[in-house]
Motif scaffolding. Structure first.
Motif, PDB file in Angstrom:
ATOM      1  N   HIS A  29      37.313 -60.911 -13.485  1.00 26.31           N
ATOM      2  CA  HIS A  29      37.582 -59.708 -14.123  1.00 26.31           C
ATOM      3  C   HIS A  29      39.100 -59.067 -13.839  1.00 26.31           C
ATOM      4  CE1 HIS A  29      34.142 -58.497 -16.387  1.00 26.31           C
ATOM      5  NE2 HIS A  29      33.397 -59.257 -15.507  1.00 26.31           N
ATOM      6  N   ASP A  69      34.855 -64.765 -17.865  1.00 31.03           N
ATOM      7  CA  ASP A  69      35.169 -63.579 -17.497  1.00 31.03           C
ATOM      8  C   ASP A  69      36.362 -63.369 -16.559  1.00 31.03           C
ATOM      9  OD1 ASP A  69      33.578 -62.526 -19.536  1.00 31.03           O
ATOM     10  OD2 ASP A  69      32.234 -61.536 -17.990  1.00 31.03           O
ATOM     11  N   ASN A  99      32.571 -63.874 -22.008  1.00 33.91           N
ATOM     12  CA  ASN A  99      32.487 -62.972 -23.288  1.00 33.91           C
ATOM     13  C   ASN A  99      33.927 -61.862 -22.871  1.00 33.91           C
ATOM     14  OD1 ASN A  99      30.632 -62.250 -21.115  1.00 33.91           O
ATOM     15  ND2 ASN A  99      30.943 -60.286 -21.749  1.00 33.91           N
ATOM     16  N   HIS A 100      34.631 -61.734 -21.919  1.00 31.57           N
ATOM     17  CA  HIS A 100      35.653 -60.913 -21.895  1.00 31.57           C
ATOM     18  C   HIS A 100      36.887 -61.591 -21.948  1.00 31.57           C
ATOM     19  CE1 HIS A 100      33.681 -56.809 -20.150  1.00 31.57           C
ATOM     20  NE2 HIS A 100      33.021 -57.527 -19.927  1.00 31.57           N
ATOM     21  N   VAL A 138      29.178 -59.563 -26.565  1.00 34.45           N
ATOM     22  CA  VAL A 138      28.685 -59.490 -25.143  1.00 34.45           C
ATOM     23  C   VAL A 138      27.928 -60.714 -24.976  1.00 34.45           C
ATOM     24  CG1 VAL A 138      27.840 -58.381 -23.129  1.00 34.45           C
ATOM     25  CG2 VAL A 138      29.005 -57.192 -24.955  1.00 34.45           C
ATOM     26  N   TRP A 179      18.165 -55.390 -19.485  1.00 34.10           N
ATOM     27  CA  TRP A 179      19.478 -54.950 -20.109  1.00 34.10           C
ATOM     28  C   TRP A 179      20.494 -56.365 -20.296  1.00 34.10           C
ATOM     29  CZ3 TRP A 179      24.481 -55.422 -18.055  1.00 34.10           C
ATOM     30  CH2 TRP A 179      24.746 -55.519 -16.591  1.00 34.10           C
ATOM     31  N   GLN A 183      21.157 -60.561 -23.645  1.00 34.59           N
ATOM     32  CA  GLN A 183      22.652 -60.956 -23.578  1.00 34.59           C
ATOM     33  C   GLN A 183      22.678 -62.657 -23.267  1.00 34.59           C
ATOM     34  OE1 GLN A 183      25.399 -58.893 -21.130  1.00 34.59           O
ATOM     35  NE2 GLN A 183      24.820 -56.984 -21.827  1.00 34.59           N
ATOM     36  N   HIS A 208      28.209 -64.726 -15.185  1.00 36.05           N
ATOM     37  CA  HIS A 208      27.939 -63.554 -16.254  1.00 36.05           C
ATOM     38  C   HIS A 208      26.700 -62.246 -15.576  1.00 36.05           C
ATOM     39  CE1 HIS A 208      27.590 -61.267 -19.785  1.00 36.05           C
ATOM     40  NE2 HIS A 208      26.231 -61.425 -19.712  1.00 36.05           N
ATOM     41  N   HIS A 210      26.559 -61.691 -12.282  1.00 37.71           N
ATOM     42  CA  HIS A 210      27.123 -60.983 -11.019  1.00 37.71           C
ATOM     43  C   HIS A 210      26.181 -60.982 -10.030  1.00 37.71           C
ATOM     44  CE1 HIS A 210      30.756 -58.821 -13.138  1.00 37.71           C
ATOM     45  NE2 HIS A 210      30.246 -59.907 -13.902  1.00 37.71           N
ATOM     46  N   PHE A 232      25.841 -57.101  -9.661  1.00 40.66           N
ATOM     47  CA  PHE A 232      24.937 -56.305 -10.461  1.00 40.66           C
ATOM     48  C   PHE A 232      23.447 -56.383  -9.863  1.00 40.66           C
ATOM     49  CE2 PHE A 232      26.927 -57.735 -14.566  1.00 40.66           C
ATOM     50  CZ  PHE A 232      27.795 -56.815 -14.725  1.00 40.66           C
ATOM     51  N   PHE A 239      21.395 -51.251 -16.738  1.00 38.13           N
ATOM     52  CA  PHE A 239      22.660 -51.609 -15.905  1.00 38.13           C
ATOM     53  C   PHE A 239      22.726 -50.846 -14.594  1.00 38.13           C
ATOM     54  CE2 PHE A 239      26.726 -50.874 -14.148  1.00 38.13           C
ATOM     55  CZ  PHE A 239      27.522 -52.013 -14.443  1.00 38.13           C
ATOM     56  N   GLY A 278      27.006 -46.109 -15.422  1.00 39.16           N
ATOM     57  CA  GLY A 278      26.143 -46.290 -16.399  1.00 39.16           C
ATOM     58  C   GLY A 278      26.531 -47.754 -17.097  1.00 39.16           C
ATOM     59  N   GLY A 279      27.570 -48.283 -16.764  1.00 46.82           N
ATOM     60  CA  GLY A 279      28.230 -49.592 -17.185  1.00 46.82           C
ATOM     61  C   GLY A 279      29.624 -49.507 -17.658  1.00 46.82           C
ATOM     62  N   TYR A 280      29.875 -50.592 -18.200  1.00 43.26           N
ATOM     63  CA  TYR A 280      31.447 -50.563 -18.844  1.00 43.26           C
ATOM     64  C   TYR A 280      31.398 -51.686 -19.999  1.00 43.26           C
ATOM     65  CZ  TYR A 280      31.457 -54.993 -16.171  1.00 43.26           C
ATOM     66  OH  TYR A 280      30.893 -56.351 -15.639  1.00 43.26           O
TER      67      TYR A 280
HETATM   68  N1  LIG Z   1      25.038 -50.055 -19.724  1.00 42.64           N
HETATM   69  C1  LIG Z   1      24.954 -51.396 -20.342  1.00 42.64           C
HETATM   70  N2  LIG Z   1      24.074 -51.943 -21.128  1.00 42.64           N
HETATM   71  C2  LIG Z   1      24.408 -52.949 -21.656  1.00 42.64           C
HETATM   72  N3  LIG Z   1      25.278 -53.790 -21.469  1.00 42.64           N
HETATM   73  C3  LIG Z   1      26.260 -53.363 -20.941  1.00 42.64           C
HETATM   74  C4  LIG Z   1      26.061 -52.106 -20.021  1.00 42.64           C
HETATM   75  N4  LIG Z   1      27.173 -51.992 -19.462  1.00 42.64           N
HETATM   76  C5  LIG Z   1      27.976 -53.044 -19.371  1.00 42.64           C
HETATM   77  N5  LIG Z   1      27.486 -53.773 -20.359  1.00 42.64           N
HETATM   78  C6  LIG Z   1      27.871 -55.249 -20.788  1.00 42.64           C
HETATM   79  O1  LIG Z   1      27.268 -56.255 -20.224  1.00 42.64           O
HETATM   80  C7  LIG Z   1      28.113 -57.035 -19.607  1.00 42.64           C
HETATM   81  C8  LIG Z   1      27.584 -58.013 -18.349  1.00 42.64           C
HETATM   82  O2  LIG Z   1      28.694 -58.407 -17.866  1.00 42.64           O
HETATM   83  P1  LIG Z   1      30.042 -58.557 -18.140  1.00 42.64           P
HETATM   84  O3  LIG Z   1      31.001 -58.454 -17.128  1.00 42.64           O
HETATM   85  O4  LIG Z   1      30.027 -59.494 -19.316  1.00 42.64           O
HETATM   86  O5  LIG Z   1      30.291 -57.113 -19.233  1.00 42.64           O
HETATM   87  C9  LIG Z   1      29.251 -56.311 -19.490  1.00 42.64           C
HETATM   88  C10 LIG Z   1      29.312 -55.451 -20.383  1.00 42.64           C
HETATM   89  O6  LIG Z   1      30.246 -56.165 -21.497  1.00 42.64           O
END
Ligand SMILES: Nc1ncnc2c1ncn2[C@@H]1O[C@@H]2COP(=O)(O)O[C@H]2[C@H]1O
Length: 281
Positions: A29, A69, A99-100, A138, A179, A183, A208, A210, A232, A239, A278-280
């Motif tokens: 990343h 990523d 995916n990134h 994603v 969650w 994916q 993916h 983590h 994660f 998340f 809550g995520g990114y």
């Molecule tokens: N709260 C969330 N709920 C679902 N997907 C998420 C959330 N936050 C991030 N993501 C996606 O889930 C991916 C998992 O790992 P990535 O690093 O590919 O990047 C993350 C985001 O694209």
């Protein structure tokens, strides 16, 4: 660093001994600028600390696997910095997209200094770098063309008596976090049908998620690995980042088809991470 073209589908590495010693760096990343952050963690710093740890711990490195990523938003400069950091190793690196990532920018940055989605031959092993990216999404899928490449690479390996380690970005099995399991590889069923037809497949390795996963599907080792930055939390419905430090995986592909493997985390540094996030995107 080697000098083969990034478009060369077939690469060869000469291991130093009977086994093939690999290091996996995943989900780095890297941001547009040095010092950019993901959930408050400086991803250049964390990667550099992981690389320092690899160099301290691994006596022999025949190849470095970078399983997606690699940039946070597909930035050319991020891939160029990755190339710069990987010069610490006296070994070639093999990349696949997550995916990134932006495949075109990856290929542009690589410019002959690494290999993208190659098929790697090393001793009596084949290391297959698959592309599970669906641009703009994603979740992952191999799709018809990549499934076909997978099948024919395994067929070729079988004919030549090679064992295979399969690498891809997205998880081909659920990992137990609702969650992120949404994916997972969409065409996993076909993926496993192909694996099941080729007993030379000894391991499947991905990024993916983590987090570390070491389990089995029959006699095939299933392995997922810590990111070199944010982790994660395992077993989460939603998340959730984890306080575990960044790390890497080492693999020893043995002449008898066995795989020795483990992970190592950077324990002698502190890292910022926003555990309440809550995520990114
Ligand atoms: N709260 C969330 N709920 C679902 N997907 C998420 C959330 N936050 C991030 N993501 C996606 O889930 C991916 C998992 O790992 P990535 O690093 O590919 O990047 C993350 C985001 O694209």
């Amino acid at each position: 660093m080697g000098n083969l073209s990034s478009s060369a589908p077939l690469c060869r590495i000469q291991p130093a001994g009977d086994s093939v010693h690999l290091v996996q760096l995943t989900d780095t990343h890297l941001c547009a600028q040095r010092g950019g952050t993901l959930l408050d963690m400086d991803t250049d710093r964390s990667l550099q600390l992981v690389i320092r740890q690899v160099l301290r711990e691994r006596e022999v490195i025949d190849g470095v696997l970078c399983t997606g990523d690699l940039s946070d938003r597909g930035y050319l400069q991020a891939y160029q910095r990755l190339i710069e950091y990987l010069q610490a190793f006296d070994a070639e690196s093999f990349w696949l997209p997550g995916n990134h990532d932006d495949r075109e920018q990856m290929a542009a940055a690589i410019a002959g200094q690494a290999h993208l989605c190659g098929e790697v031959r090393a001793a009596n092993w084949q290391i297959l770098m698959l592309n599970s990216q669906i641009p703009g999404e994603v979740g992952g899928e191999l799709g018809a063309a990549e499934q076909e490449r997978f099948e024919s690479a395994l067929q070729a390996a079988q004919e030549q008596g090679l064992y295979t380690l399969v690498c891809l970005h997205h998880q081909p099995v659920p990992v137990g976090s609702a969650w992120i399991d949404q994916q997972q590889l969409a065409d996993a069923e076909q993926f496993w049908q192909t694996v099941d037809r080729h007993p030379g497949v000894r391991g499947v390795l991905w990024g993916h998620v983590h987090q570390q996963i070491d389990t089995w599907r029959g006699d095939v080792a299933l392995m997922a690995s810590p990111s070199t930055c944010v982790q994660f939390a395992p077993g989460s419905e939603q998340f959730k980042a984890d306080a575990q430090p960044p790390g890497y995986r080492w693999l020893e592909l043995k002449a008898d088809g066995g795989i020795g493997t483990g992970i190592s985390r950077v324990m002698d540094a502190s890292f910022n991470v926003d555990l309440e996030s809550g995520g990114y995107l």
